[in-house]
Each structure stands twice: as structure tokens, then as C-alpha cells.
Design an enzyme around this catalytic site. Sequence first.
Site, PDB file in Angstrom:
ATOM      1  N   ASN A 237     -44.395   5.874 -68.181  1.00  0.00           N
ATOM      2  CA  ASN A 237     -45.728   5.260 -68.285  1.00  0.00           C
ATOM      3  C   ASN A 237     -45.681   3.857 -67.689  1.00  0.00           C
ATOM      4  O   ASN A 237     -44.635   3.405 -67.230  1.00  0.00           O
ATOM      5  CB  ASN A 237     -46.208   5.248 -69.746  1.00  0.00           C
ATOM      6  N   ASP A 305     -44.736  10.418 -75.506  1.00  0.00           N
ATOM      7  CA  ASP A 305     -45.016  11.358 -76.603  1.00  0.00           C
ATOM      8  C   ASP A 305     -44.264  12.670 -76.413  1.00  0.00           C
ATOM      9  O   ASP A 305     -43.931  13.334 -77.379  1.00  0.00           O
ATOM     10  CB  ASP A 305     -46.525  11.617 -76.683  1.00  0.00           C
ATOM     11  N   PRO A 332     -39.702  12.532 -81.267  1.00  0.00           N
ATOM     12  CA  PRO A 332     -39.825  12.012 -82.635  1.00  0.00           C
ATOM     13  C   PRO A 332     -40.623  10.720 -82.631  1.00  0.00           C
ATOM     14  O   PRO A 332     -40.571   9.975 -81.643  1.00  0.00           O
ATOM     15  CB  PRO A 332     -38.371  11.744 -83.052  1.00  0.00           C
TER      16      PRO A 332
HETATM   17  O1  C5P Z   1     -48.901   7.065 -81.644  1.00  0.00           O
HETATM   18  P1  C5P Z   1     -48.828   5.906 -80.710  1.00  0.00           P
HETATM   19  O2  C5P Z   1     -47.931   6.157 -79.528  1.00  0.00           O
HETATM   20  O3  C5P Z   1     -50.146   5.337 -80.291  1.00  0.00           O
HETATM   21  O4  C5P Z   1     -48.153   4.762 -81.588  1.00  0.00           O
HETATM   22  C1  C5P Z   1     -47.782   3.556 -81.076  1.00  0.00           C
HETATM   23  C2  C5P Z   1     -46.758   2.898 -81.962  1.00  0.00           C
HETATM   24  O5  C5P Z   1     -45.800   3.847 -82.416  1.00  0.00           O
HETATM   25  C3  C5P Z   1     -45.952   1.866 -81.220  1.00  0.00           C
HETATM   26  O6  C5P Z   1     -45.514   0.897 -82.145  1.00  0.00           O
HETATM   27  C4  C5P Z   1     -44.780   2.681 -80.673  1.00  0.00           C
HETATM   28  O7  C5P Z   1     -43.663   1.858 -80.387  1.00  0.00           O
HETATM   29  C5  C5P Z   1     -44.530   3.634 -81.814  1.00  0.00           C
HETATM   30  N1  C5P Z   1     -44.040   4.951 -81.400  1.00  0.00           N
HETATM   31  C6  C5P Z   1     -42.758   5.334 -81.720  1.00  0.00           C
HETATM   32  N2  C5P Z   1     -42.303   6.569 -81.381  1.00  0.00           N
HETATM   33  C7  C5P Z   1     -43.096   7.447 -80.727  1.00  0.00           C
HETATM   34  C8  C5P Z   1     -44.408   7.064 -80.381  1.00  0.00           C
HETATM   35  C9  C5P Z   1     -44.846   5.818 -80.716  1.00  0.00           C
HETATM   36  O8  C5P Z   1     -42.030   4.518 -82.322  1.00  0.00           O
HETATM   37  N3  C5P Z   1     -42.632   8.625 -80.410  1.00  0.00           N
END
Ligand code: C5P
Length: 423
Positions: A237, A305, A332
Site C-alpha cells: 500500500n 489485510d 492476523p
Molecule cells: O482495521 P484497520 O486496518 O483499519 O485498523 C487499523 C489499525 O489496526 C492500525 O493501528 C493498524 O496498525 C492496526 N492493524 C494491525 N493489524 C492488521 C490490520 C491493522 O495491527 N492486520
Amino acid sequence: MDKPKHILLIIGGGIAAYKASELIRLIKKSGMTVRCVLTESGAQFVTPMTLAALSENEVHTTLWSLKNETEMGHIQLSREADLIVICPATANLLAKMAGGIADDLATTLLLATDAPVMAVPAMNVRMWQHAATQRNIKQLQNDGIMVMMPDEGDMACGEYGPGRMPEPEAVMTQISSLMSSAFSSTSEFAASELGANPLDGQPAFAPDQHRPLHGKHILVTAGPTREPIDPVRYIANRSSGRQGFAIAAAAAEAGAKVTLVAGPVHLATPVGVLRVDVETALEMEAAVEAALPANIAIMVAAVADWRADSRSEQKIKKKGDAPAPLQLTENPDILAGLARHAQRPDLLIGFAAETEKIAEHAKAKLAKKGCDWIVANDVSGDVMGGADNSVHIITAHGSEIWERLPKPEVARQLVQKIIEEIG
Ligand code: C5P
């Protein structure tokens, strides 16, 4: 009533010296007193007259003034200060300090002082990045000098990069936080311990202990993750890692021990930070686990993701009109995993990149992930990879918005908020 805090401001010879005038005004406005020492090259950029008028105090420029040595010698100048701020600190001044050279008033009083010292470097990007300057910065930090990292941006010399002096407001925020009650009581203790003969033997404290996050371990994740598909392709990304790196730098400046788990980015490691480089989400998860325990975790990384189900050893070939042979598995959630962890940090902060309904989505994320704060940003514009950020901070107690700020400034404000939270 307590005596107002007194700042000794040393102004080095760089174009950023003009910002010292504004800093003096802010120090005075905060109720503190300030006295200026101007180096010979600093006097090429600002006049003693301006500084004297703003500080309402005599300005000191030379070691060789008989009047001053009888009335206000360099030892006394350095002793009356609660904090010495060197702003701007030029590469030359930093080098002399790191080498213990005392060949003018500024460097002599820096050797003679027992007051805490904060340096605010400002210089051309190449001078800042030069191995000698970076070595000197490390040496100074080891010696207990607090170093406020420079900003990144357009410079007076026409180049772009780190080296620019932070805005006077940011320097003032740092001075105020250092002069906060916990800090000043340690400093008063130290001063009284050392009062009789401050140059005699070892100080009774490490200057490091003055810093507000001293003794805390802060874990920061930053950058993207890169999920390989085959030897030449990967899922990634646009995250540049700049916000996470700036937070790691600000936390280290505030005295924390910082572990920075970084995805693949082209950024220099902030001084004083332990960096662990990873590529994939699974590697990031393992590095986070290995870094525990931590008092505070700030998860800034844009973790992918999904990852490819399996990584092909050979480059995957096109097969006419057949759909791409790509199966994805969810990665995860490192942040959510940390929230459930037996060694959960006391303060767990997540970031959320959103393109719509920022506050609403961020609130839902706070609950879903089980963290304490969410720092949400609108990434529909140029935030990802850009220099600025606008954030919503969502906590259990409410929310606040910080409108467009340079990422280092967001980092400093966030660290300041953490200091207030745990203070
Ligand atoms: O769910 P989302 O990606 O929007 O969440 C963002 C937050 O979750 C950020 O703090 C990111 O570092 C953390 N995150 C994580 N592991 C993932 C996805 C997101 O620690 N697999």
C-alpha cells in the site's frame, strides 16, 4: 509563589536564528524568564539589540568581558538556568559540544553547567545526514543532552529533507513539558544535591531522568507491509512510514526507550530508536511479540489485510483469459491481538486510515479492536505518503480534531498527550 522558571537560550549561527526572536516572545508569554547567549556567527543573523529588547535582559556574546566576569561570569550564567536551550544548534556547535570543546562563551558554559540542556538542531539536509553529525547527536544523547529532532521540509538553501528547525511553537511545547512539575522537582533536587560543588565528581542523577518518558518502553509499528505473491510481485500500500517514524522520534526525544517495528520504507532510523525491519504482516506480528513487554504501543503501520494463500516459488504465468490464480487469506490483526494479550501495554493506540465517516468508523474501530485510543485520518487526499496529516483522536472520554499539521507536529502533540495521560 514559585520563582518563574528561567531559560538560558543559546543562539547559534544559522538562518533559523531569526526564529529565536519568536521563541523568546513565547517563553516570556508563558511566564518564564529568558536570557540570551549569542555566538559570534549567530550575531551575523540576529542582533544583540533585538534579543535584548525581546528578552528584557542583557545579551551575552563573549567570554572575554571583564565586567561580565566580575558580575555575571560564564559559570553563574549557566547555573542560574533551569534549562539551557540551544536553538538553533548548528552542526559546528553540536560537534564542539560532542567533543567537549570550550572555545567561546556558549561552549564554555555548556561544559560548566549542571542544568539540563536541550539542543534544537537546524541545518542543511546533507549536513544533518552526514555521518559526523549523526555520530555527534548520538554522543550528545549518551551524554544526557535532549535533542529535538528537526522537521522535514523545504529549506532556506532550496533543498528538501530533514534539517529544518521545528516551529517556535513546537520548541515551546517541548520546553513547557520539560518544565512541568515532575521534571522541575527532579531538577531542583538535583540542583540542591549538586549546589555545593557541582563540578566535583559524578552528578547524583543522569540528565536522562529529566525526560518525561524516561523509564517507559514504547513500541511503535510503522510503514506498509509487503505480502509476496511470487518472486517478482507483492501486495502493498502507499504508506510511507513517515507518521510512525516521526512518533518514534518524538517518543525517543521525550526520553522513552523506543522499539520501532518498520515495514519496507526508505527512511532513516530516528536517533536513539531501536529499529526492527520486517516485510510481511506475519513478520510484523512476530517482531511485536518479541518486543514485549511495553508500557505503551502505538500501532501506526498500514498492515495489509490480506496475503497470498501461498507464495509461488516461480513467477506466475498468464494463462489466456483465465482469472488470475490468486487466493487471499486474511492477515492476523496485530493491534486486536495485542489488546487481548497477557502482556497488553497499559496504553494501546491504534491508527485508522479512513476515506469517509472518519469519526464514526473510528469509534467503531476503538470498540472492535479493544484499544484505548484511535487516531483516525482521512486518507482520501494526499495524506498517505504526504508530509501533513489531519487527525481525529478518539478516546473513551471523547474526541478531538487536529487540523492539517506537519506529521512531526502531529507526532509531538500525540507524545505530549501521552505524557499528560500517564503523568
Ligand atoms: O482495521 P484497520 O486496518 O483499519 O485498523 C487499523 C489499525 O489496526 C492500525 O493501528 C493498524 O496498525 C492496526 N492493524 C494491525 N493489524 C492488521 C490490520 C491493522 O495491527 N492486520
